[in-house]
Scaffold this motif. Structure first.
Motif, PDB file in Angstrom:
ATOM      1  N   SER A   1       0.737  -1.199  -0.026  1.00 47.50           N
ATOM      2  CA  SER A   1      -0.025   0.014  -0.103  1.00 47.50           C
ATOM      3  C   SER A   1       0.772   1.241  -0.023  1.00 47.50           C
ATOM      4  O   SER A   1       0.458   2.410  -0.623  1.00 47.50           O
ATOM      5  CB  SER A   1      -0.909  -0.093   1.334  1.00 47.50           C
TER       6      SER A   1
ATOM      7  N   LEU B   1      -6.746   0.906   5.955  1.00 49.13           N
ATOM      8  CA  LEU B   1      -6.857  -0.207   5.126  1.00 49.13           C
ATOM      9  C   LEU B   1      -7.903  -1.080   5.556  1.00 49.13           C
ATOM     10  O   LEU B   1      -8.116  -1.554   6.873  1.00 49.13           O
ATOM     11  CB  LEU B   1      -5.732  -1.227   5.058  1.00 49.13           C
TER      12      LEU B   1
ATOM     13  N   CYS C   1      -8.150  -6.078  -0.833  1.00 48.12           N
ATOM     14  CA  CYS C   1      -7.716  -5.285  -0.010  1.00 48.12           C
ATOM     15  C   CYS C   1      -7.471  -3.482  -0.486  1.00 48.12           C
ATOM     16  O   CYS C   1      -7.696  -3.615  -1.902  1.00 48.12           O
ATOM     17  CB  CYS C   1      -6.230  -5.477   0.386  1.00 48.12           C
TER      18      CYS C   1
ATOM     19  N   SER D   1      -7.651   0.607   0.263  1.00 47.52           N
ATOM     20  CA  SER D   1      -7.391   1.832   1.194  1.00 47.52           C
ATOM     21  C   SER D   1      -8.670   2.594   1.529  1.00 47.52           C
ATOM     22  O   SER D   1      -9.641   2.515   0.812  1.00 47.52           O
ATOM     23  CB  SER D   1      -6.293   3.040   0.412  1.00 47.52           C
TER      24      SER D   1
END
Length: 278
Positions: A107, A150, A191, A193
């Motif tokens: 990330s 996250l 996944c 943000s």
């Protein structure tokens, strides 16, 4: 098929160096995605791990749905601390330093902090006709005073098809476009943000022909970047164009939250949440 992530199904240990390398290998793709950063990886964990967690999740049975409203239906969750021993250990491993390093490499967000309380996380279960409308998440961990950054979702649904509903969808903030969609198949990891405008959800009702629930692992990660005086955001729902999704009460709730005592805000939020779809 060989799993993606270096996770030992017996010891539940993670090979730290390899985890960081895998995170780095996903970084360019993850950080280039719009309207916000996200990725999906299939065959993420060893099959033995994901199968045992699914079995233990089903052993927990069903319980009354939580947060029932026009925007959320027939969804419930199980805190990992109340799960059987193996699943609890899996969650602890996914909150460990090697997994955090994997997420940070992918990330680009440094200083990630796992949630030992599993607030809102754990095993999610959505039963037939259940759904979760498109929304942006709450952004503040009140107990630890942290900023949410996250979400990690790992699905537990063998042989799931798109027509069974429950796909995870990513939308633009203005709700003009569905950017991506992921069927919640067994061992798929998504996944992304999180922020004030990261619109996502699983709005299509679950409709498995055998009545199977939609199951997933859900974990959230934070950073110590919450600024004093910042107003926290509760979950904000938005309508998909041309749908019968519940109307958004975002503007009303923001005004109420800013100008009235917390108890009045909570009562207003609950009242609006009980309104039917129309």
């Amino acid at each position: 098929m060989k799993e993606f992530f270096p996770f030992d199904p017996d010891t539940l240990s993670i090979e730290s160096k390899r985890a960081k390398e895998l995170g780095a290998s996903l970084a360019a793709d993850y950080q280039s995605k719009t309207p916000y950063h996200y990725t999906s990886v299939d065959n993420f964990l060893p099959e033995e791990v994901i199968t045992r967690v699914r079995e233990e999740a089903l052993q927990m049975g069903d319980k009354p749905a939580e947060n029932m409203s026009a925007n959320e239906n027939l969804k419930t969750s199980f805190n990992p601390d109340r799960m059987p021993k193996y699943s609890k250990a899996v969650f602890h491993a996914l909150n460990s330093r090697p997994f955090i390093q994997f997420l940070e490499q992918m990330s680009g967000i440094k200083g990630l902090i796992p949630d030992p309380y599993y607030g809102g996380g754990g095993i999610h279960r959505t039963n037939t006709t259940g759904y979760l409308d498109i929304h942006a998440d709450f952004d503040h961990h009140q107990i630890m005073n942290l900023e949410r950054r996250l979400n990690v979702l790992i699905y537990l649904n063998p042989d799931w098809k798109e027509e069974y509903g429950g796909s995870f969808e990513i939308w633009t903030d203005d709700m003009s476009e569905k950017v991506d969609s992921f069927v919640p198949i067994m061992n798929r990891m998504c996944c992304f943000s999180t922020g004030a405008n990261t619109m996502h959800g699983n709005p299509e009702p679950v409709n498995h022909p055998d009545g199977e629930p939609r199951l997933s692992i859900a974990l959230y990660y934070y950073t110590a970047t919450w600024e004093e005086g910042r107003v926290a955001q509760s979950t904000v729902f938005k309508q998909r164009p041309g749908s019968n999704d519940a109307r958004s009460h975002e503007a009303t709730l923001r005004v109420v939250r800013e100008f009235v005592p917390p108890i009045v805000y909570r009562k207003t939020r609950n009242l609006l949440g009980r309104l039917r779809r129309r």
